[in-house]
Write an enzyme that holds these catalytic residues in place. Sequence first.
Site, mmCIF file in Angstrom:
data_model
loop_
_atom_site.group_PDB
_atom_site.id
_atom_site.type_symbol
_atom_site.label_atom_id
_atom_site.label_comp_id
_atom_site.label_asym_id
_atom_site.label_seq_id
_atom_site.Cartn_x
_atom_site.Cartn_y
_atom_site.Cartn_z
ATOM 1 N N ASP A 246 0.835 -1.206 0.000
ATOM 2 C CA ASP A 246 0.000 0.000 0.000
ATOM 3 C C ASP A 246 0.874 1.261 0.000
ATOM 4 O OD1 ASP A 246 -2.317 1.499 0.112
ATOM 5 O OD2 ASP A 246 -3.150 0.451 1.852
ATOM 6 N N ASP B 111 -10.594 2.221 -3.767
ATOM 7 C CA ASP B 111 -11.197 2.000 -2.451
ATOM 8 C C ASP B 111 -12.711 2.098 -2.515
ATOM 9 O OD1 ASP B 111 -9.076 1.332 -0.911
ATOM 10 O OD2 ASP B 111 -8.777 3.307 -0.017
#
Length: 751
Positions: free
Chosen positions: A495, A565
């Site tokens: 990430d 997301d």
Amino acid sequence: MIRVTSSQRGEPIFHLRSGDSSYVFTVFHGYLLHLYCGAQISDDDVEYLLVRIGHDSVVPRPADTYQEDKWFSLDVATQEYPTNGSGDFRKSALAVRLMEKDGRTSALAGTSTTSLRYESYEIVKGKPTVDAQPAVYAGEDEAETLILTCKDPASGVTFKLYYTAFRDFSAICRRAVIENTSREQLPLDVLQAYSASVDFTSIEPQPELLHLWGNWGDERHIERSPIGHNTVSISSKRGASSHHHNPFAALVTKNTTETSGLAVGISLIYSGNFEIAADTDSFGTTRLMAGINPVDFTWRLEPGESFVTPEAVLSISEEGLGKMSRTFHKLYREHLCRGAWKDKTRPVLVNNWEATYFNFDDEKLLAIAKEAADCGIEMLVMDDGWFGLRNSDTTSLGDWFVNEDKIRCGMKKLVEQVNALGLKFGIWFEPEMVSPVSELYKAHPEWCLHIEGRDKSIARDQYVLDMTRQDVRDYLFDSMAKVLSSANIEYVKWDFNRNLTEVGSAWLPAERRGEIFHRFVLGTYELLERLLTAFPHILLEGCSSGGGRYDPAMLYYSPQYWTSDDTDAMERLEIQLGTSMVYPASSMSCHVSDCPNHQTGRNTSFRTRGHVAMGGAFGYELDLTKLTDEEKALIRQQVQEYHRYYDVINRGDLYRLILPTDTVNSKCGKCASWMYVSEDKSEALVTFVVIRTSVKPIYFLKLQGLDPKAQYIDEESGAVYYGDTLMKAGLNLCKRYTDGESVVIHLVKKQ
Ligand code: DGJ
């Protein structure tokens, strides 16, 4: 693939035949002039295409060509790699500046006029490795590479231009190398060095730049901006390719559609600051260029040193955007993605992020894993929150050791138990970051990017580590390697949740601080390479607050990327179809999540959520322990379907049939549709989603990419149609739908 002939002046003409495209340029009195880029043509000598009209007095002529060719001006010529200050006042691809050193100087020092003259060429089989940066690769019989050596006559600096043409792809890869061979042995600052620039004459009726804009949770929306007599540009200064603009754009005409018209895509294999720009000059030439963003960039070359630009890939189509995308998909799937997972069938995973956020322990994970095993899911991914004292996003980034208050049984035992259920195990890291509240920051406050005397901006309660430093990269490698060797971990989600500010680095001298953004990216690549070399079995999934660094360079390391997301199926339609402009389905990680959706609050049926998530690397992102038996039965069915359709989705050709933004849909509500066709055209999978239904639901869906002469059976209804009927007359999908309803049709060629 590459033919070199001679012009009437005795200078070379280069004709790169790549797939079914042609890219032609010539040497004209030592200048590299572009002639043609488009569908394949038969002639090599197309110098007649040069713009040879005389021009007004404000247009300068080079001193060395003026007597012989009075019309010739760099300001009007179609150029291959335009330079600064020598008479082309349009945007330049290249500008370098000689600097003084130890009292030594030159008349050229401090000036940024740059000139590039052809000296020689070489053609090599395949595609040579130029440096360690991510790049497309190809076998000796699959490609040819033309390497041009050019010089700046005044300074003696060398420029090498690389062009690769492919046997099977209508694509050209380009990059440039700058070598400081200055005669005076002075340092050289590279001020701007784009990877590629192409000048197109007469893009009719009106050139447009198609690009992908976005935001967090809202990535890669397709936008077409008319290119008037001005510059249209997209860029990033964020230290990452970004949610906001993807390092891709396509030069199209106003009339280009999915199936017809010119579409030249340019995609930059780079994860940092970039710019892609297009402008049409007052003579009607449209210049398209892509490269590292010159803002906040300089690179110092001492004598003998070189600078290599990232690679740019052109996908050339005169059959619309669909073909341009399919070239990118196959090229990136087969010649950019690497490693053990490149061709291997990816496991269907469940990720605990939206199931638990930070609130989990080993028991909760095992409870999810048990349900997952029962549903046929193949891997459990433990997301953020397993390390240091990480119970919220305010602490512990950098402290890559297990939080044994949460994972009480320890990592090894946890993974063994998950494996015993028949599931693989994956884990989350955010390597390039540090929390101010962490053991790492306490020990090494100087390890984050910062400028002494300036406050450090904070985002998501974290700072960015200085990836230009070897000691930082060594620490990250050692601490991650320790975790990865402690148990049977087979997947890593990498990430990257904030962008770079106050970009300073204590160890670099002032004259090299313009290098930090680029060095940061190179440092990340080095760490990725080192980890994958040490743990080659690991499936790496890229992520950056969703798709904030979803770029081709990341696909070189991670064959799949967390697309966004925003997991709402209706929102994902636009995001995924935008992403598909460049990136293959196999790279798009897509999950079925909970309802009401956590980002939008929308309710969408489980079935439609599954159909949309099957647009890529498939998985789940919800608490399986809270589902009804009916929902679990649906998961079993979806997993089976995904396995059945895996090849056609992940290895087939994509055709975008209806984009959610297509205005034509207003007559029958708002919908989206796409299909995959296997390479041998023996099967196809069509997905149709009604986003907002209508009072007159008239849908005749014209398919694409089928064998027109073959018959196809609709597996569910048993109906049989010829391919040409399906493509010309279409499928009749007229019925009353509810909002968010979807249909999947599997067509199999009749034997
Ligand atoms: C952002 C990612 O996109 C999410 O999927 C999740 O991994 C969080 N970060 C965790 O902090």
